[in-house]
Write a protein that holds these residues in place. Structure first.
Motif, PDB file in Angstrom:
ATOM      1  N   ARG A 113       0.972  -1.226   0.088  1.00  0.00           N
ATOM      2  CA  ARG A 113       0.398   0.185   0.350  1.00  0.00           C
ATOM      3  C   ARG A 113       0.632   0.908   0.066  1.00  0.00           C
ATOM      4  N   ILE A 114       2.057   1.389   0.994  1.00  0.00           N
ATOM      5  CA  ILE A 114       2.469   2.285   0.893  1.00  0.00           C
ATOM      6  C   ILE A 114       3.116   2.262  -0.576  1.00  0.00           C
ATOM      7  N   LYS A 115       4.175   1.570  -1.093  1.00  0.00           N
ATOM      8  CA  LYS A 115       4.436   1.337  -2.324  1.00  0.00           C
ATOM      9  C   LYS A 115       3.367   1.525  -3.238  1.00  0.00           C
ATOM     10  N   ALA A 116       2.616   1.832  -3.504  1.00  0.00           N
ATOM     11  CA  ALA A 116       1.327   2.712  -4.307  1.00  0.00           C
ATOM     12  C   ALA A 116       1.172   3.528  -4.133  1.00  0.00           C
ATOM     13  N   HIS A 117       0.972   4.495  -2.577  1.00  0.00           N
ATOM     14  CA  HIS A 117       0.928   5.456  -2.275  1.00  0.00           C
ATOM     15  C   HIS A 117       1.846   6.424  -3.198  1.00  0.00           C
ATOM     16  N   CYS A 118       3.180   5.564  -2.870  1.00  0.00           N
ATOM     17  CA  CYS A 118       4.265   6.801  -2.665  1.00  0.00           C
ATOM     18  C   CYS A 118       4.560   6.645  -4.290  1.00  0.00           C
ATOM     19  N   SER A 119       4.365   5.548  -5.279  1.00  0.00           N
ATOM     20  CA  SER A 119       4.345   5.037  -6.741  1.00  0.00           C
ATOM     21  C   SER A 119       5.348   6.437  -7.491  1.00  0.00           C
ATOM     22  N   ALA A 120       4.377   7.791  -7.917  1.00  0.00           N
ATOM     23  CA  ALA A 120       4.777   8.392  -8.349  1.00  0.00           C
ATOM     24  C   ALA A 120       6.494   8.723  -7.528  1.00  0.00           C
ATOM     25  N   LEU A 121       6.740   7.982  -7.212  1.00  0.00           N
ATOM     26  CA  LEU A 121       8.292   9.119  -6.307  1.00  0.00           C
ATOM     27  C   LEU A 121       9.581   7.542  -6.278  1.00  0.00           C
ATOM     28  N   VAL A 122       8.336   6.855  -5.678  1.00  0.00           N
ATOM     29  CA  VAL A 122       9.645   5.263  -5.226  1.00  0.00           C
ATOM     30  C   VAL A 122       9.576   4.821  -6.464  1.00  0.00           C
ATOM     31  N   ARG A 123      10.989   4.199  -6.506  1.00  0.00           N
ATOM     32  CA  ARG A 123      11.003   3.434  -7.826  1.00  0.00           C
ATOM     33  C   ARG A 123      11.126   1.600  -7.306  1.00  0.00           C
ATOM     34  N   GLY A 124      12.097   1.743  -6.073  1.00  0.00           N
ATOM     35  CA  GLY A 124      12.815   0.420  -5.521  1.00  0.00           C
ATOM     36  C   GLY A 124      11.124   0.187  -4.904  1.00  0.00           C
ATOM     37  N   ASP A 156      12.718  19.189  -3.887  1.00  0.00           N
ATOM     38  CA  ASP A 156      11.659  18.475  -2.898  1.00  0.00           C
ATOM     39  C   ASP A 156      11.257  17.671  -2.764  1.00  0.00           C
ATOM     40  N   ILE A 157      12.707  16.575  -2.644  1.00  0.00           N
ATOM     41  CA  ILE A 157      12.340  15.223  -2.082  1.00  0.00           C
ATOM     42  C   ILE A 157      13.612  14.645  -1.372  1.00  0.00           C
ATOM     43  N   HIS A 158      12.784  15.865  -0.602  1.00  0.00           N
ATOM     44  CA  HIS A 158      13.846  15.163   0.824  1.00  0.00           C
ATOM     45  C   HIS A 158      13.072  14.334   1.388  1.00  0.00           C
ATOM     46  N   GLY A 159      13.932  13.071   2.053  1.00  0.00           N
ATOM     47  CA  GLY A 159      12.863  12.004   3.039  1.00  0.00           C
ATOM     48  C   GLY A 159      11.734  13.115   3.407  1.00  0.00           C
ATOM     49  N   CYS A 214       5.638  13.523   4.131  1.00  0.00           N
ATOM     50  CA  CYS A 214       4.283  14.000   4.629  1.00  0.00           C
ATOM     51  C   CYS A 214       3.469  13.992   3.740  1.00  0.00           C
ATOM     52  N   LEU A 215       4.109  13.168   2.417  1.00  0.00           N
ATOM     53  CA  LEU A 215       3.533  12.037   1.333  1.00  0.00           C
ATOM     54  C   LEU A 215       2.844  10.988   1.807  1.00  0.00           C
ATOM     55  N   LEU A 216       3.344  10.552   3.243  1.00  0.00           N
ATOM     56  CA  LEU A 216       2.889   9.345   3.899  1.00  0.00           C
ATOM     57  C   LEU A 216       1.877   8.933   4.542  1.00  0.00           C
ATOM     58  N   LEU A 217       1.862  11.111   5.323  1.00  0.00           N
ATOM     59  CA  LEU A 217       0.909  11.056   5.957  1.00  0.00           C
ATOM     60  C   LEU A 217      -0.122  11.591   5.649  1.00  0.00           C
ATOM     61  N   ASP A 218       0.134  11.845   4.320  1.00  0.00           N
ATOM     62  CA  ASP A 218      -1.654  11.795   3.392  1.00  0.00           C
ATOM     63  C   ASP A 218      -2.390  10.787   3.325  1.00  0.00           C
ATOM     64  N   MET A 219      -1.950   9.890   3.148  1.00  0.00           N
ATOM     65  CA  MET A 219      -2.311   8.316   2.993  1.00  0.00           C
ATOM     66  C   MET A 219      -3.574   8.759   3.342  1.00  0.00           C
ATOM     67  N   THR A 220      -4.699   8.451   3.097  1.00  0.00           N
ATOM     68  CA  THR A 220      -6.194   8.097   3.595  1.00  0.00           C
ATOM     69  C   THR A 220      -6.437   6.738   3.996  1.00  0.00           C
ATOM     70  N   ILE A 221      -6.906   6.701   5.326  1.00  0.00           N
ATOM     71  CA  ILE A 221      -6.674   5.184   6.193  1.00  0.00           C
ATOM     72  C   ILE A 221      -8.785   5.591   6.658  1.00  0.00           C
ATOM     73  N   GLU A 222      -8.897   4.017   7.014  1.00  0.00           N
ATOM     74  CA  GLU A 222     -10.393   4.526   7.450  1.00  0.00           C
ATOM     75  C   GLU A 222     -10.657   3.468   9.255  1.00  0.00           C
ATOM     76  N   LEU A 223     -10.132   4.149  10.175  1.00  0.00           N
ATOM     77  CA  LEU A 223     -10.642   3.541  11.096  1.00  0.00           C
ATOM     78  C   LEU A 223     -12.021   2.607  11.602  1.00  0.00           C
ATOM     79  N   PRO A 224     -11.443   1.845  11.613  1.00  0.00           N
ATOM     80  CA  PRO A 224     -12.643   0.819  12.309  1.00  0.00           C
ATOM     81  C   PRO A 224     -14.003   1.343  13.201  1.00  0.00           C
ATOM     82  N   GLU A 225     -15.518   1.056  12.184  1.00  0.00           N
ATOM     83  CA  GLU A 225     -16.392   1.636  13.455  1.00  0.00           C
ATOM     84  C   GLU A 225     -16.127   1.091  14.866  1.00  0.00           C
ATOM     85  N   ALA A 226     -16.591   1.953  15.922  1.00  0.00           N
ATOM     86  CA  ALA A 226     -16.692   1.948  17.213  1.00  0.00           C
ATOM     87  C   ALA A 226     -17.987   1.008  17.235  1.00  0.00           C
ATOM     88  N   PRO A 227     -17.701  -0.354  18.518  1.00  0.00           N
ATOM     89  CA  PRO A 227     -18.938  -1.093  18.481  1.00  0.00           C
ATOM     90  C   PRO A 227     -19.878  -0.266  19.477  1.00  0.00           C
TER      91      PRO A 227
END
Length: 105
Positions: free
Chosen positions: A41-52, A84-87, A92-105
């Motif tokens: 998922r991280i690779k897919a999210h950063c695919s425009a910059l991460v080649r390895g 601006d391609i430093h770590g 910042c790119l990774l922290l912009d990833m959308t995630i879903e929290l599980p719903e509270a029971p």
């Protein structure tokens, strides 16, 4: 929600690779991040910059993850013409990833 809402990051770069640590603000979010922050998922999210390869190292005692992004810096910070391609930008790119929290029971 964005990852940045439940985690922060630290980063560094070495040669062509970047290392980003993802640290949840609350320990209770560590298991959730262990499930959703897969290398694929991280690779897919950063695919425009991460080649390895993307390698995730878990540090449960610290409540953190270290993510190695190989061949992500265009040949190295001092050798690339890409701006601006430093770590820090990658964290910042990774922290912009959308995630879903599980719903509270």
């Amino acid at each position: 929600m964005r990852l940045r809402e439940i985690a922060h990051a630290r980063s560094g770069d070495k040669g062509r690779d970047a290392m980003v640590s993802i640290i949840p603000w609350k320990r209770e979010h560590y298991p959730l991040l262990a499930r959703v922050l897969t290398p694929e998922r991280i690779k897919a999210h950063c695919s425009a910059l991460v080649r390895g390869e993307v390698v995730r190292y878990d540090a449960p005692a610290l409540g953190a993850f270290n993510v190695l992004l190989k061949d992500a810096l265009g040949g190295g910070v001092t050798r690339t013409l890409m701006l601006d391609i430093h770590g820090k930008a990658l964290s910042c790119l990774l922290l912009d990833m959308t995630i879903e929290l599980p719903e509270a029971p």
